[in-house]
Design an enzyme around this catalytic site. Structure first.
Site, short mmCIF file in Angstrom:
data_model
loop_
_atom_site.label_atom_id
_atom_site.label_comp_id
_atom_site.label_asym_id
_atom_site.label_seq_id
_atom_site.Cartn_x
_atom_site.Cartn_y
_atom_site.Cartn_z
N SER A 191 3.96 2.15 8.37
CA SER A 191 3.68 1.16 7.34
C SER A 191 4.92 0.71 6.61
O SER A 191 5.80 1.53 6.33
CB SER A 191 2.73 1.73 6.31
OG SER A 191 1.45 1.69 6.82
N GLY A 192 4.94 -0.57 6.25
CA GLY A 192 6.07 -1.10 5.49
C GLY A 192 7.20 -1.53 6.40
O GLY A 192 8.06 -2.31 6.00
N HIS A 198 0.83 -1.22 0.00
CA HIS A 198 0.00 0.00 0.00
C HIS A 198 0.86 1.27 0.00
O HIS A 198 0.36 2.35 -0.28
CB HIS A 198 -1.02 -0.01 1.15
CG HIS A 198 -0.50 0.42 2.49
ND1 HIS A 198 -0.20 -0.47 3.50
CD2 HIS A 198 -0.22 1.65 2.98
CE1 HIS A 198 0.23 0.22 4.55
NE2 HIS A 198 0.23 1.49 4.27
N GLY A 245 2.62 6.15 9.06
CA GLY A 245 4.05 6.41 8.85
C GLY A 245 4.91 5.21 9.24
O GLY A 245 6.08 5.15 8.91
N ASP A 265 -0.51 -7.40 1.48
CA ASP A 265 0.09 -6.06 1.52
C ASP A 265 1.61 -6.16 1.69
O ASP A 265 2.14 -5.92 2.76
CB ASP A 265 -0.55 -5.27 2.67
CG ASP A 265 -0.17 -3.81 2.67
OD1 ASP A 265 0.43 -3.36 1.66
OD2 ASP A 265 -0.46 -3.12 3.66
N1 ARG Z 1 -1.36 2.29 7.04
C1 ARG Z 1 -0.52 2.94 7.97
C2 ARG Z 1 0.64 3.61 7.25
O1 ARG Z 1 0.54 3.84 6.08
C3 ARG Z 1 -0.08 2.06 9.08
C4 ARG Z 1 -1.15 1.89 10.01
C5 ARG Z 1 -0.84 0.95 11.09
N2 ARG Z 1 -1.88 1.18 12.01
C6 ARG Z 1 -2.01 0.57 13.16
N3 ARG Z 1 -2.96 0.97 13.97
N4 ARG Z 1 -1.26 -0.45 13.50
O2 ARG Z 1 1.60 4.09 7.84
#
Ligand code: ARG
Length: 833
Positions: free
Chosen positions: A784-785, A638, A782, A690
């Site tokens: 993510s990944g 994503h 932030g 993902d």
């Molecule tokens: N999708 C989010 C990102 O782009 C990460 C979210 C993780 N959220 C969580 N509650 N664990 O950084």
């Protein structure tokens, strides 16, 4: 130092000695020789001249050095300040710095400031001058900057002297300085000006704007919305309103670099940047549905935008209007058996210098219960706070629906904010309750909170003090713990002491004809060593003959043997016989022995050497990633989906390896990307699959701060309650901005079935859940990944990739991660790792 050393070599003493030696050893009687030695006499003159020249050069050198160096030792210090002139009336011309009236008063203020500083012998020495920047009403408030040139060693003493001196003039007792001059003034406040606001490397621009009547003015960052804001700039907007009004500033677009150390907007309750009146410093992105709105104390406000050399974003647009502060609801008498109230301007930032008092009175004989659905009051040592019934002060961010109960029919609630740092404030509801029945139709916790009756004995600590889980009569769907707790059945015999007294882990033996798995699960004896992993931890296939046909759930050795044991790689045992399960084990270890993630703490340098920060080129951190080899990174799919920005293009990105704080990007190892491979089955709606791979444009060399994390084998499974570590530079609170220093937090794996229920059926087998169900600890925007790392045989494995969540760190909402073992084959196929 060098000129000095040079000088030492030419000391006259030494040269004289050489000269003397020449004289002493000349045989005086030998005229012939003397005659012959006429040459040396000339030499002596030449040597003498050379020495003279050298001495002169030395003197010049020392003087040049002295003055040059002395200059470097001095610092330019600027103090910004304001003072109130009580014996002058404001005239409109004071708004215009070019008017004669402005200049005349400014001259008087400057000369009185000079007089004021002359009261301190130290300041007199270093004072250069003052410039009046602006005036505003009340009677007249002057805003100024005072310059000092201070030797480095004296900087702290000068700060102290400025603050001591201005303190003597800060009271409301008006004084005439040294009984000289015509101006009488008080309320003198000064702060050191942040060097970033006057650096010569930045271009300075200043706008002034007066909002009148009901008009609405617009301010926007230069270039908005057509081009990003300019680099290396300081832009200031001096905002004014009519006398008697306060200003309201609402950002309808706000999109800056994530890292406030690079680009930031500051809002001041003043016309010059003074820390004492700093309402907020903001960077990153705020969505229009979560707008930023600030309210000033008087009819002035200052907005500053500071940018550095890279990472320039669209910027902001804000509306400026006037309001009457006393028209904002603030305190009052509240009666009836229930009601609500909120901090002024909620859910937007409350104004500084505010005191509101609510007197709540419910029908006689009843008591009051107060609940805060939202509570965010600036944390700095309770400088702003809410005080209930004169008791202790509440500040910071409180859990949703924080509750306070009183024991009378009256209660006073005071909200106080000081002159700086504002936050979103609070909303509150009150309710009358019968002293004999404090939680009508609810369960009352020992800490007086009321929770839904269905939360009683449901296995989760809803009260916060576990009182809802004590003395439970469990129904058949729950484990009855001896200590009277009830726990969900899936905790039975899972190897974790969930009851706290071990009840859920006793009698976990199996019947005859059954095999007991390592996780205490019982399976039919026939299933042992049948090549299928019947125990969820695969223990039924451990220690079996290793030469059997390979399945998806086995580890394939280079010699084509299949290992059914869990995590056979890099565990120090040669399970394959050819060592292939023990090769490539230079992973998952940090170099040093050392002892936002929401609810996390700063990582130690080099503690997570596989952590990568992915930046949009010349902009800011967007996502995390993990190093798996010299050339390959793993991240989330994503993170690499196109929207306005072409996130799927390798050329969009730059990867920072070996980075600890976002401030130190210059010293980290930067790589561009050669290719990005998102998983072909990634589903942008469900976040299924993902995961993505990134190939670096050139290999990195491993170091103390750059190393790969181990990849789990396809057979790895993680049990609920296993402890794992998440890391990243993401937001440190839901809706907040990103962290500067890499954050780490420990969370636990959460059983997939439970998680699927908690997340209303959105969990697939390619996902994995981890978190702390009582809330407070999680990954966030932030992160993510980035990695979810699992420690096994003293190595860290990439068990998961930060993927999604419902908000951040909410109660009963775990973080969702890509289940990396499911993609082991795909990673191998694409990267060879
Ligand atoms: N999708 C989010 C990102 O782009 C990460 C979210 C993780 N959220 C969580 N509650 N664990 O950084």
């Amino acid at each position: 130092m060098d000129p000095m050393d040079g000088g030492m070599r030419y000391t006259p003493g030494r040269s004289d000695k050489d000269w003397d030696q020449g004289v002493t050893f000349l045989p005086a009687s030998d005229n012939k020789k003397l005659e012959k030695k006429r040459g040396p006499a000339r030499v002596r003159v030449i040597v003498g001249l050379v020495i003279l020249a050298a001495v002169l050069a030395l003197i010049v050198g020392v003087l040049v050095w002295h003055f040059h160096f002395r200059k470097d030792l001095n610092l330019q210090k600027i103090y910004t300040g304001s003072l109130r002139i009580t014996n002058q009336a404001f005239v409109n011309e004071y708004e215009n710095p070019d008017s004669a009236e402005f200049q005349d008063l400014a001259k008087q203020v400057s000369s009185q400031l000079k007089l004021m500083y002359s009261e301190s012998p130290l300041l007199t020495k270093y004072y250069v001058g003052s410039r009046v920047q602006a005036f505003s009403e009340g009677s007249v408030i002057a805003y100024y900057e005072s310059d000092f040139t201070v030797p480095v060693g004296q900087a702290a003493a000068v700060d102290q002297a400025v603050s001591d001196l201005t303190n003597t003039y800060s009271s409301t007792k008006s004084r005439r300085i040294a009984n000289q001059g015509v101006l009488i003034f008080d309320h003198v406040v000064t702060s050191v000006l942040d060097t970033r606001l006057f650096s010569n490397a930045r271009t300075n621009t200043r706008f002034s704007q007066h909002t009148r009547g009901t008009a609405e003015e617009i301010i926007k960052s230069p270039g908005f919305p057509d081009s990003p804001y300019p680099p290396n700039s300081v832009v200031q907007w001096q905002l004014r309103g009519d006398q008697g009004f306060a200003l309201k500033l609402s950002f309808d677009t706000f999109n800056l670099e994530q890292n406030c150390a690079n680009d930031f907007v500051r809002v001041y309750d003043s016309l010059v940047p003074m820390d004492k009146f700093l309402l907020a410093e903001k960077c990153g992105y705020y969505s229009p549905s979560d707008p930023l709105t600030f309210i000033s104390t008087r009819n002035v406000m200052l907005v500053t935008l500071v940018t550095n050399d890279n990472g320039n974003y669209p910027g902001f647009r804000a509306r400026v209007s006037q309001i009457k502060r006393d028209e904002l609801p603030c305190g009052g008498t509240l009666t009836g058996s229930s009601g609500n109230f909120q901090s002024p301007n909620f859910p937007n930032y409350y104004s500084p210098n505010t005191t509101c008092q609510w007197n709540i009175e419910v029908p006689a004989g009843k008591f009051i219960k107060l609940k805060f659905p939202k509570f965010m009051v600036s944390t700095e040592s309770c400088a702003d706070y809410v005080q209930i019934a004169g008791k202790s002060k509440l500040c910071g961010q409180l859990a949703t629906n924080y509750m306070v109960t009183g024991n009378s029919s009256k209660m006073t609630v005071v909200f106080y904010s000081d002159s700086s740092y504002v936050d979103r404030g609070f909303s509150a509801t009150y309710e009358a309750y019968e002293p004999t029945d404090p939680c009508p139709e609810m369960y009352q916790c020992e800490n007086k909170r009321c929770v839904k009756p269905t939360m009683r004995c449901d296995g989760w600590n809803d009260c916060g003090d576990s009182s809802d889980e004590k003395k439970c009569q469990c129904d058949s769907s729950m484990i009855q713990c001896k200590n009277s707790f009830c726990k969900p059945m899936f905790f039975l015999c899972d190897g974790v002491n969930d009851c706290g007294d071990g009840t859920d882990e006793i009698n976990c033996g199996c019947k005859t004809g059954e095999f007991k798995c390592s996780n205490d699960q019982c399976i039919s004896e026939k299933m042992k060593c049948d090549g299928n992993r019947d125990c969820t931890d695969g223990s039924d296939e451990e220690g079996c003959s290793r030469e059997m046909s390979c399945t998806v759930s086995t580890f394939t050795c280079n010699n084509n043997k299949c290992i059914t044991k869990n995590n056979p790689q890099c565990d120090g045992q040669d399970d394959c016989g050819d060592g292939s399960d023990e090769s490539n084990c230079n992973c998952g270890k940090k170099a040093f022995k050392s002892s936002r993630v929401v609810g996390g703490e700063d990582a130690v340098v080099g503690e997570f050497p596989w952590q990568v920060s992915l930046h949009i080129k010349n902009m800011a951190h967007v996502c995390g990633a993990s190093i798996i080899s010299e050339r390959w990174l793993v991240t989330a799919a994503h993170c690499v989906q196109d929207d306005k920005i072409k996130y799927s293009q390798p050329s969009t990105w730059e990867a920072y390896l070996g980075l600890h704080t976002q401030k130190d990007k210059q010293t980290a190892t930067k790589r561009f990307l050669k290719q990005i491979i998102p998983h072909p089955s990634y589903n942008p709606y469900t976040y299924d699959n993902d995961i993505a791979l990134m190939e670096l444009d050139s290999a990195v060399t491993y170091s103390d701060t750059i190393r790969p994390i181990c990849l789990p084998s396809g057979t790895d499974v993680y049990n609920s309650s296993d402890s794992v570590i998440i890391t990243g530079w993401g937001a440190t609170r839901e809706g907040g901005s990103g962290a500067i220093v890499l954050q780490k937090a420990r969370v636990r794996i959460i059983n997939g079935t439970t998680c699927d229920k908690l997340m209303s059926g959105q969990i697939t087998s390619r996902m994995m859940c981890a978190g702390v169900l009582t809330g407070g600890v999680d990954a966030c925007q932030g992160d993510s990944g980035g990695p979810l790392a699992y420690l096994s045989s003293e190595r860290m494995y990439l068990a998961g990739v930060v993927s999604w969540g419902d908000g951040c760190a909410r109660k009963n909402k775990p973080g969702i991660y890509t289940n990396v073992p499911k993609f082991r084959g795909w990673i191998k196929e694409k990267t060879g790792v």
